[in-house]
Write an enzyme that holds these catalytic residues in place. Structure first.
Site, PDB file in Angstrom:
ATOM      1  CE  LYS A  58       3.464  -4.795 -12.240  1.00  0.00           C
ATOM      2  NZ  LYS A  58       2.956  -5.689 -10.333  1.00  0.00           N
ATOM      3  CG  ASN A  59       0.285  -2.854 -10.270  1.00  0.00           C
ATOM      4  OD1 ASN A  59       0.654  -4.240 -10.050  1.00  0.00           O
ATOM      5  ND2 ASN A  59       1.249  -1.767 -10.215  1.00  0.00           N
ATOM      6  CB  CYS A 114       9.654  -6.095  -6.750  1.00  0.00           C
ATOM      7  SG  CYS A 114       9.779  -5.839  -8.827  1.00  0.00           S
ATOM      8  NE  ARG A 174       5.882  -6.408  -1.902  1.00  0.00           N
ATOM      9  CZ  ARG A 174       5.940  -5.756  -3.267  1.00  0.00           C
ATOM     10  NH1 ARG A 174       6.353  -6.533  -3.685  1.00  0.00           N
ATOM     11  NH2 ARG A 174       4.773  -5.125  -3.276  1.00  0.00           N
ATOM     12  CG  LEU A 193      -2.353  -4.903   7.130  1.00  0.00           C
ATOM     13  CD1 LEU A 193      -2.481  -3.221   6.029  1.00  0.00           C
ATOM     14  CD2 LEU A 193      -3.167  -4.493   8.110  1.00  0.00           C
ATOM     15  CG  ASP A 217       4.090   0.766  -8.442  1.00  0.00           C
ATOM     16  OD1 ASP A 217       3.257   0.258  -8.696  1.00  0.00           O
ATOM     17  OD2 ASP A 217       4.937   1.448  -7.170  1.00  0.00           O
ATOM     18  CB  ILE A 235       4.656   2.824  -0.078  1.00  0.00           C
ATOM     19  CG1 ILE A 235       3.497   3.999  -0.204  1.00  0.00           C
ATOM     20  CG2 ILE A 235       3.674   1.991  -0.072  1.00  0.00           C
ATOM     21  CD1 ILE A 235       2.928   4.316   0.717  1.00  0.00           C
ATOM     22  NE  ARG A 280       8.591  -9.360 -11.055  1.00  0.00           N
ATOM     23  CZ  ARG A 280       7.754 -10.309 -10.167  1.00  0.00           C
ATOM     24  NH1 ARG A 280       9.575  -9.938  -9.712  1.00  0.00           N
ATOM     25  NH2 ARG A 280       6.725 -10.654  -9.398  1.00  0.00           N
TER      26      ARG A 280
HETATM   27  C1  EPZ Z   1       0.328  -3.452  -4.743  1.00  0.00           C
HETATM   28  O1  EPZ Z   1       1.247  -4.248  -4.243  1.00  0.00           O
HETATM   29  C2  EPZ Z   1       1.371  -2.728  -6.480  1.00  0.00           C
HETATM   30  N1  EPZ Z   1       1.043  -4.484  -7.183  1.00  0.00           N
HETATM   31  C3  EPZ Z   1       2.795  -2.330  -5.976  1.00  0.00           C
HETATM   32  O2  EPZ Z   1       2.835  -2.034  -6.896  1.00  0.00           O
HETATM   33  C4  EPZ Z   1       2.575  -0.623  -5.394  1.00  0.00           C
HETATM   34  O3  EPZ Z   1       3.691  -0.769  -5.554  1.00  0.00           O
HETATM   35  C5  EPZ Z   1       1.328  -1.034  -4.336  1.00  0.00           C
HETATM   36  O4  EPZ Z   1      -0.134  -2.157  -4.165  1.00  0.00           O
HETATM   37  C6  EPZ Z   1       1.510   0.383  -3.514  1.00  0.00           C
HETATM   38  O5  EPZ Z   1       0.638   0.875  -4.460  1.00  0.00           O
HETATM   39  C7  EPZ Z   1       0.036  -5.119  -7.677  1.00  0.00           C
HETATM   40  O6  EPZ Z   1      -0.907  -4.472  -7.223  1.00  0.00           O
HETATM   41  C8  EPZ Z   1       0.388  -6.444  -7.831  1.00  0.00           C
HETATM   42  P1  EPZ Z   1      -0.023  -2.767  -0.931  1.00  0.00           P
HETATM   43  P2  EPZ Z   1       0.758  -4.425  -2.980  1.00  0.00           P
HETATM   44  O7  EPZ Z   1      -0.320  -4.133   0.521  1.00  0.00           O
HETATM   45  O8  EPZ Z   1      -0.630  -4.725  -2.840  1.00  0.00           O
HETATM   46  C9  EPZ Z   1       2.732  -3.473   3.719  1.00  0.00           C
HETATM   47  C10 EPZ Z   1       4.631  -2.334  -9.324  1.00  0.00           C
HETATM   48  O9  EPZ Z   1       6.000  -2.088  -9.130  1.00  0.00           O
HETATM   49  N2  EPZ Z   1       1.013  -4.668   3.892  1.00  0.00           N
HETATM   50  O10 EPZ Z   1      -0.356  -1.238  -0.727  1.00  0.00           O
HETATM   51  O11 EPZ Z   1       2.133  -5.345  -2.103  1.00  0.00           O
HETATM   52  C11 EPZ Z   1       3.303  -3.338   2.496  1.00  0.00           C
HETATM   53  O12 EPZ Z   1       4.307  -4.256   3.438  1.00  0.00           O
HETATM   54  C12 EPZ Z   1       3.884  -2.792  -7.545  1.00  0.00           C
HETATM   55  O13 EPZ Z   1       3.566  -2.702  -9.795  1.00  0.00           O
HETATM   56  C13 EPZ Z   1       1.469  -4.860   5.151  1.00  0.00           C
HETATM   57  O14 EPZ Z   1       2.702  -4.572   5.752  1.00  0.00           O
HETATM   58  O15 EPZ Z   1       1.179  -2.765  -1.615  1.00  0.00           O
HETATM   59  C14 EPZ Z   1       3.806  -2.276   2.162  1.00  0.00           C
HETATM   60  O16 EPZ Z   1       5.004  -1.597   2.510  1.00  0.00           O
HETATM   61  C15 EPZ Z   1       5.427  -2.864  -6.101  1.00  0.00           C
HETATM   62  N3  EPZ Z   1       0.691  -5.575   5.726  1.00  0.00           N
HETATM   63  C16 EPZ Z   1       2.672  -1.220   2.394  1.00  0.00           C
HETATM   64  O17 EPZ Z   1       1.721  -1.723   3.260  1.00  0.00           O
HETATM   65  C17 EPZ Z   1      -0.202  -6.150   4.803  1.00  0.00           C
HETATM   66  O18 EPZ Z   1      -1.256  -7.699   4.683  1.00  0.00           O
HETATM   67  C18 EPZ Z   1       2.183  -0.904   0.930  1.00  0.00           C
HETATM   68  O19 EPZ Z   1       1.077  -2.590   0.951  1.00  0.00           O
HETATM   69  C19 EPZ Z   1      -0.430  -5.808   3.335  1.00  0.00           C
HETATM   70  C20 EPZ Z   1       1.139  -4.357   2.958  1.00  0.00           C
END
Ligand code: EPZ
Length: 417
Positions: A21-22, A115, A120, A124, A304, A326, A396
C-alpha cells in the site's frame, strides 16, 4: 459490517503477500508526472488504492484496472485541484501535491485525512516545496500553490518523513538543476518510488540512504512497474502464525524488509526458515517476552508493526515494553486488547505488556488500520468468538484479511450488521 472470528485454531498453510500500500500510493501519484501511459503491476485491491484512483480520475486521467494491473493514462489531465472530500479519504492524498505542481506549475488541495495517530502536520512537506520556489498559501485547511519555476536546492529534513521525502522527490523532477534531500527517509517504499521514477526517465541517486539527489527531467517516457511486496502485511501474517502456535509459509516477501520483526519472533522462541523470497514460521507454546521494542524510522523497528506485535506480546511470558517514537497517539488498540483480557498499561509513549494473558472473545472496534489488524490477531488466539466492528479501517491496507486468514485455517467471516 464486522469481522467475526472464532479463535483457538493454529494457522497452517501457505500465503502470498500482496503489493505494498505505502509503495503503490506514491507511485499512483507519480503517474501524474507522465503525459502518457504507466502500467502498475501487483497493485493491491485496497480502499486507499480506490481513493487514489478516484483522485486520478477527478484530475482527468484515464484509469483502467484488470486484476492486479492498473493502467493510468495521465495525458488527459485537465485540472490541478483536488476537492476536500477526496483529500480527507487518506493521508497519502497529500503526495499528489508534489506531482501536480511538477506537471502543471500549480496545485489546489486541502489537508489530508488518514488514520487518527495523533497530530499529523504537513509542515515539512510545505517548507521543502517553498524551498524549491513554490508559493504556498494555506488557510483553514485549504492549500493553494504556484510554482512557475522551481529551482533545485539542498533540503535538510528535520525528521526523515516518508511523505515529505516522497513529495520532494516528485516536485524535484521539475526543479531546474539538482535537488539534494538530506536526512531523507530510507524506507523500502522510497526505493520503489525511485525505481518507478527512474523507469520514467528521472535521474535519481541515493534512494534508500539518508541523502537523495534528484535531477530535473526534460523528457519522460511510459513506465511498466511491479510494486514491491507489502512488508507490514507480511509481518502481520508472520506474527499471526507465531502467536497461534501455527506453521505457515509466507511467500512473495523481502526478508530484509521484515528483519526487525523476524529477529524479535526468533528471540521470543519461534522457529523461522528464511529463504530468498519466503519465510516459514513455526510458533511454539512457550513464547517468551520480546523485551523492549522502540519504533524508529527504517531500518529500525517499523511503527506500523507496533500494534500487531503488541498483540503477539500478550501471548509471550514476561514483560514487554513498547516505546512509540514516531506518532503521538498510536495506542488506541490497547483499550480493545484489554477488553479481550490483555494486561497492558500505557503512560505517554510507553506501553507495558504483561504476558502471557489468556484472551477471551469480545466485541471490539477498530479505530485505525494497524490497530484493527492487531485486534484480528488477538481474536485468532482468543477463546470463543470476537466481533470486530469498523473493519473499514483494516480494508485500507489489507486485501480481504478474512480470506487471507481463512486460507490458513482460521474461522473468520465478514458479516452484515
Ligand atoms: C507513512 O506515513 C506511512 N503512510 C505510514 O503508514 C507510516 O506509519 C509512516 O510513513 C512512518 O513510516 C503512507 O506511506 C501512506 P511520516 P507519513 O511523514 O508519510 C511527523 C500505515 O498504517 N510529521 O514519516 O504520514 C508525523 O506527524 C500508515 O500504513 C511532521 O511532523 O509518515 C509523524 O509523527 C500509518 N510533519 C512522523 O513525522 C510533516 O510534515 C512520521 O511521519 C510530516 C510528518
Amino acid at each position: 459490517m464486522s469481522l467475526e472470528v472464532c479463535g483457538g485454531k493454529p494457522l497452517k498453510g501457505e500465503i502470498a503477500v500482496h503489493g505494498a500500500k505505502n509503495s503503490v500510493l506514491p507511485i499512483l501519484s507519480a503517474t501524474v508526472l507522465r503525459a502518457g501511459v504507466c502500467v502498475i503491476e501487483n497493485c493491491p485491491c485496497l480502499r486507499d488504492v480506490h481513493s487514489a484512483i478516484t483522485i486520478l480520475e477527478h484530475l482527468g486521467c484515464r484509469v483502467h484496472r484488470e486484476g492486479s494491473t492498473v493502467t493510468v493514462d495521465a495525458s488527459t489531465l485537465h485540472t490541478c485541484s483536488i476537492p476536500d472530500a477526496m483529500m480527507r479519504e487518506m493521508r497519502s492524498s497529500v503526495i499528489f501535491l508534489g506531482a501536480i505542481l511538477a506537471r502543471t506549475g500549480c496545485a489546489e488541495l486541502y489537508l489530508p485525512g488518514g488514520c487518527e495517530l495523533g497530530n499529523r502536520p504537513i509542515d515539512l512537506h510545505l517548507s521543502a516545496l517553498r524551498c524549491l520556489g513554490a508559493e504556498i498559501e494555506e488557510e483553514g485547511g485549504h492549500i493553494c500553490c504556484k510554482a512557475s519555476c522551481m529551482v533545485g536546492r539542498e533540503i535538510q529534513l528535520s525528521f526523515p518523513s516518508v511523505g515529505a521525502t516522497e513529495n520532494i522527490m516528485l516536485a524535484a523532477t521539475a526543479a531546474k538543476g539538482t535537488t539534494r534531500i538530506r536526512n531523507a527517509a530510507r524506507e523500502p517504499e522510497i526505493v520503489d518510488l525511485a525505481c518507478f521514477l527512474q523507469k520514467m526517465g528521472v535521474s535519481i541517486r541515493g534512494a534508500g540512504t539518508s541523502e537523495i539527489e534528484v535531477d530535473c527531467v526534460e523528457k519522460t517516457q511510459d513506465v511498466i512497474h511491479r510494486v514491491m511486496p507489502d512488508r507490514i502485511v507480511a509481518a502481520t501474517y508472520l506474527i499471526g502464525a507465531a502467536m497461534t502456535g501455527g506453521d505457515v509459509l509466507v511467500c512473495d516477501l523481502v526478508p530484509e524488509h521484515v528483519a526487525t520483526v523476524t529477529a524479535l519472533l526468533e528471540c521470543s522462541g519461534c522457529n523461522l526458515d528464511i529463504d530468498r523470497d519466503k519465510i516459514r514460521v513455526r510458533g511454539t507454546e512457550n513464547l517468551k517476552s520480546c523485551g523492549t521494542i522502540r519504533t524508529m524510522p527504517y531500518p529500525g523497528f517499523p511503527t506500523d508493526a507496533q500494534a500487531p506485535l503488541m498483540a503477539y506480546a500478550t501471548q509471550c511470558a514476561g514483560t514487554a515494553v513498547f516505546v512509540e517514537n514516531i506518532f503521538d497517539s498510536r495506542y488506541r488498540h490497547v483499550s480493545e486488547l484489554t477488553r479481550m483480557g490483555a494486561n497492558i498499561q500505557v503512560v505517554g509513549r510507553v506501553a507495558v505488556v504483561e504476558g502471557k494473558s489468556p484472551l477471551s472473545g469480545a466485541n471490539v472496534s477498530a479505530s485505525d488500520l494497524r490497530g484493527g489488524a492487531a485486534l484480528v490477531l488477538a481474536a485468532l488466539c482468543a477463546d470463543g468468538v470476537s466481533r470486530i466492528s469498523e473493519e473499514k479501517y483494516i480494508d485500507r491496507g489489507y486485501e480481504s484479511i478474512e480470506n487471507g486468514f481463512s486460507k490458513l485455517g482460521a474461522e473468520i467471516i465478514r458479516k452484515g450488521e
